[in-house]
Design an enzyme around this catalytic site. Structure first.
Site, PDB file in Angstrom:
ATOM      1  N   GLU A  18      29.629  42.378  23.054  1.00 41.31           N
ATOM      2  CA  GLU A  18      28.783  42.263  22.227  1.00 41.31           C
ATOM      3  C   GLU A  18      29.150  42.534  20.828  1.00 41.31           C
ATOM      4  O   GLU A  18      28.773  42.110  19.745  1.00 41.31           O
ATOM      5  CB  GLU A  18      27.664  43.359  22.517  1.00 41.31           C
ATOM      6  CG  GLU A  18      26.511  42.988  23.735  1.00 41.31           C
ATOM      7  CD  GLU A  18      25.903  42.109  23.380  1.00 41.31           C
ATOM      8  OE1 GLU A  18      25.603  41.351  22.103  1.00 41.31           O
ATOM      9  OE2 GLU A  18      25.486  41.149  24.355  1.00 41.31           O
ATOM     10  N   ASP A  28      18.072  41.298  18.432  1.00 32.55           N
ATOM     11  CA  ASP A  28      18.913  40.714  17.528  1.00 32.55           C
ATOM     12  C   ASP A  28      18.275  39.757  16.568  1.00 32.55           C
ATOM     13  O   ASP A  28      16.937  39.537  16.643  1.00 32.55           O
ATOM     14  CB  ASP A  28      20.033  40.359  18.028  1.00 32.55           C
ATOM     15  CG  ASP A  28      20.077  39.020  18.784  1.00 32.55           C
ATOM     16  OD1 ASP A  28      18.779  38.683  19.064  1.00 32.55           O
ATOM     17  OD2 ASP A  28      21.146  38.273  19.262  1.00 32.55           O
ATOM     18  N   CYS A  38      14.713  28.212  20.750  1.00 29.82           N
ATOM     19  CA  CYS A  38      14.257  28.405  19.751  1.00 29.82           C
ATOM     20  C   CYS A  38      15.010  28.604  18.259  1.00 29.82           C
ATOM     21  O   CYS A  38      15.221  29.664  17.876  1.00 29.82           O
ATOM     22  CB  CYS A  38      13.442  29.908  19.839  1.00 29.82           C
ATOM     23  SG  CYS A  38      11.674  30.222  18.824  1.00 29.82           S
ATOM     24  N   TYR A  69      20.614  47.577  18.482  1.00 30.40           N
ATOM     25  CA  TYR A  69      20.743  46.445  19.255  1.00 30.40           C
ATOM     26  C   TYR A  69      21.874  46.479  20.427  1.00 30.40           C
ATOM     27  O   TYR A  69      21.375  46.092  21.652  1.00 30.40           O
ATOM     28  CB  TYR A  69      21.348  45.226  18.473  1.00 30.40           C
ATOM     29  CG  TYR A  69      21.690  43.904  19.254  1.00 30.40           C
ATOM     30  CD1 TYR A  69      20.562  43.127  19.976  1.00 30.40           C
ATOM     31  CD2 TYR A  69      22.828  43.694  19.234  1.00 30.40           C
ATOM     32  CE1 TYR A  69      21.247  42.088  20.747  1.00 30.40           C
ATOM     33  CE2 TYR A  69      23.473  42.566  19.981  1.00 30.40           C
ATOM     34  CZ  TYR A  69      22.499  41.968  21.103  1.00 30.40           C
ATOM     35  OH  TYR A  69      22.823  40.670  21.743  1.00 30.40           O
TER      36      TYR A  69
HETATM   37 FE1  SF4 Z   1      10.168  28.956  19.919  1.00 31.28          FE
HETATM   38 FE2  SF4 Z   1       8.930  26.650  20.124  1.00 31.28          FE
HETATM   39 FE3  SF4 Z   1       9.480  28.126  22.272  1.00 31.28          FE
HETATM   40 FE4  SF4 Z   1       7.728  28.767  20.305  1.00 31.28          FE
HETATM   41  S1  SF4 Z   1       7.305  27.220  21.642  1.00 31.28           S
HETATM   42  S2  SF4 Z   1       8.972  30.217  21.092  1.00 31.28           S
HETATM   43  S3  SF4 Z   1       8.473  28.029  18.439  1.00 31.28           S
HETATM   44  S4  SF4 Z   1      10.917  27.272  20.901  1.00 31.28           S
END
Ligand code: SF4
Length: 372
Positions: free
Chosen positions: A44, A145, A194, A127
């Site tokens: 970490e 984080d 994401c 964190y």
């Molecule tokens: Fe992220 Fe898209 Fe999943 Fe929403 S749907 S958490 S914007 S990857």
């Protein structure tokens, strides 16, 4: 589904969906093979500001040389810094050793297992304490984080969610078992799916729960914050070579790159004539300085713009360290800020009087570390 508009309450369905996805999709990483509190902690700290792929070989080398808290507590300065060489942010390495000494001397060798105790160790913030407590000790402690904050901002459609608010909102979602996996599933979702610029919503296990995905506004969350303005400093780097040895000096014990070795530098952008005059005044008996290509290095808050000169010197006055290329490689943690000039210094140290510019001159380069 309990999902109030405008609230920071996460839907409880997140937990099984993320755990199921994590079971299928988790990356194999060296620190996940045989996780111990020590390994989790070291990984970490290394991962702060640094990419996973960069950290992997550093982690393996570090664990091979310093396999446990006692070995780290006893590590000599040069070994510790050599193992960290190139990772940057060297205060992280020194804090690791300070904390190892605290664990040995104040905790009687027992690794702290609560967030409250972990926060007493130097270099550990909210964190990292949450990550160690949940991943190494299976406690229901969130670790928020930048990646997790981005996931939360999009799930909740909040422009600038507060870390401590997100931490408390995640706490009720912790399952009775696999708490460390839940923490890591959130981190992994931010690192792999994401993504900051192009979230891969079509492959996201929680797309059905995501408010930003519902109206296609993912790119608006979290709100962009203006980039910090970096101060620019100009330096003239001197590769002083004398009879196969390269000159180094120590940086001050506090501040940027504290206590690390560096090539001697003059402030500002100097000409060859100015460099020659400066060296002559300090009795180096320099030959004609040879200009090297410009380079730059970006720190988080500062940018160094460097020009360089190679000078072969007949004398070695002053309190510089004169090292062979082999000693430089083996014993000295030269910061990566000098990586554009290092190959030339080593080659000239090895080749004696050959011109460094005849082959592979250093290119102007920029390095900015980040974690992904
Ligand atoms: Fe992220 Fe898209 Fe999943 Fe929403 S749907 S958490 S914007 S990857």
């Amino acid at each position: 589904m309990t999902f109030e508009i405008g609230s920071t309450a996460f839907p409880p369905e997140l937990t099984p969906l993320l755990l199921d996805w994590y079971s299928r999709s988790a990356r194999e990483l060296p620190w996940r093979r045989n996780p111990t509190p020590y390994q989790e902690w070291v990984s970490e700290i290394m991962l702060q500001q640094t990419r996973v792929e960069t950290v992997k070989p550093y982690f393996e080398r570090f664990l091979a040389a310093l396999p446990d808290v006692d070995a780290l507590a006893d590590a000599p300065d040069e070994l510790l810094l050599k193992l960290w060489e190139g990772l940057g942010y060297y205060s992280r390495a020194r804090n690791l050793r300070k904390a190892a000494r605290m664990i040995r001397d104040e905790f009687g060798g027992r690794f702290p297992d609560t967030v409250e105790e972990l926060l007493k160790l130097p270099g550990i913030g909210d964190y990292t304490a949450g990550a160690i407590a949940s991943i190494a000790f299976e406690r229901p402690e969130p670790a928020v984080d930048g990646n997790v904050l981005r996931v939360a901002a999009r799930l909740l459609k909040q422009s600038a969610p507060d870390k401590s608010v997100v931490r408390e909102a995640l706490r009720p979602l912790y399952p009775a078992t696999r708490r460390g996996d839940f923490t890591q599933s959130l981190m992994e979702l931010g690192a792999l799916v994401c993504l900051p610029k192009t979230p891969r919503c079509e492959g996201c296990p929680v797309a059905g729960l995501c408010r930003a995905r519902a109206d296609g506004s993912m790119g608006e969350y979290p709100a962009k914050t203006p980039k910090p303005v970096r101060r620019i400093e100009k330096w003239t780097v001197l590769l002083l070579i004398s009879e196969g040895r390269i000159a180094l000096r120590r940086r001050p014990e506090t501040g940027l790159l504290a206590g690390l070795p560096e090539f001697p530098m003059l402030p500002g952008e100097r000409t060859a004539a100015e460099v020659a005059a400066e060296l002559a005044e300090k009795k180096f008996a320099p030959g004609e300085p040879e200009a090297l290509p410009a380079a730059k290095h970006i720190f988080s808050h500062l940018e160094w713009r460097m020009t360089g000169f190679l000078c072969r010197c007949k004398e070695r006055p002053g309190d510089l360290l004169w090292v062979t290329p082999e000693e430089l490689r083996r014993d000295y943690a030269l910061p990566s800020a000098f990586s554009a000039y290092r190959p030339t210094a080593e080659r000239c140290g090895e080749e004696g009087s050959l011109s460094p510019l005849a082959e592979t001159p250093p290119r102007s380069r920029t390095r900015k570390a980040r974690r992904s």
